[in-house]
Design a protein around this motif. Sequence first.
Motif, short mmCIF file in Angstrom:
data_model
loop_
_atom_site.label_atom_id
_atom_site.label_comp_id
_atom_site.label_asym_id
_atom_site.label_seq_id
_atom_site.Cartn_x
_atom_site.Cartn_y
_atom_site.Cartn_z
N GLY A 1 0.06 3.90 1.86
CA GLY A 1 -0.05 4.53 3.19
C GLY A 1 -0.87 3.98 4.07
O GLY A 1 -1.68 2.91 3.44
N GLU A 2 -1.11 4.46 5.22
CA GLU A 2 -2.18 3.78 6.25
C GLU A 2 -3.49 3.78 5.86
O GLU A 2 -4.15 2.85 6.00
N ASP A 3 -3.72 4.96 4.90
CA ASP A 3 -5.30 5.18 4.56
C ASP A 3 -5.52 4.05 3.64
O ASP A 3 -6.59 3.64 3.58
N GLN A 4 -4.71 3.85 2.63
CA GLN A 4 -4.90 2.88 1.55
C GLN A 4 -4.98 1.27 2.38
O GLN A 4 -5.83 0.52 1.97
N GLN A 5 -4.15 1.26 3.37
CA GLN A 5 -4.03 -0.17 3.76
C GLN A 5 -5.65 -0.53 4.56
O GLN A 5 -6.19 -1.26 4.39
N ARG A 6 -6.00 0.69 5.20
CA ARG A 6 -7.24 0.70 5.84
C ARG A 6 -8.34 0.39 5.28
O ARG A 6 -9.11 -0.30 5.22
N LEU B 1 -3.21 -7.14 9.34
CA LEU B 1 -2.53 -5.70 9.09
C LEU B 1 -0.80 -5.88 9.40
O LEU B 1 -0.69 -6.38 10.71
N MET C 1 2.93 -3.96 9.05
CA MET C 1 3.71 -2.75 8.88
C MET C 1 5.15 -2.99 9.03
O MET C 1 5.58 -3.57 10.13
N TYR D 1 -8.27 -3.26 3.57
CA TYR D 1 -8.49 -4.09 4.98
C TYR D 1 -10.08 -4.13 5.11
O TYR D 1 -10.85 -5.12 5.01
N CYS E 1 0.91 -1.11 -0.08
CA CYS E 1 0.06 0.11 -0.10
C CYS E 1 0.93 1.34 0.05
O CYS E 1 2.06 1.38 0.33
#
Length: 52
Positions: free
Chosen positions: A29-34, A49, A51, A37, A27
């Motif tokens: 970044g975190e936003d795309q990962q969330r 998840l 990192m 998910y 991903c």
Amino acid sequence: MKTPSITKPPSETERRCPELFQVVVQCTGEDQQRELYEEMTKRGLPCKLLML
């Protein structure tokens, strides 16, 4: 002095790892990962998840 006990090696069945099929998505970044998910868990897919 006590001699350590020797155990027999595990059988082929005991050594076998369960078959797994996985997809790893990198991903931006975190936003795309969330977002990914949430989408995958809504579809009923088990997710983890990470990192690194």
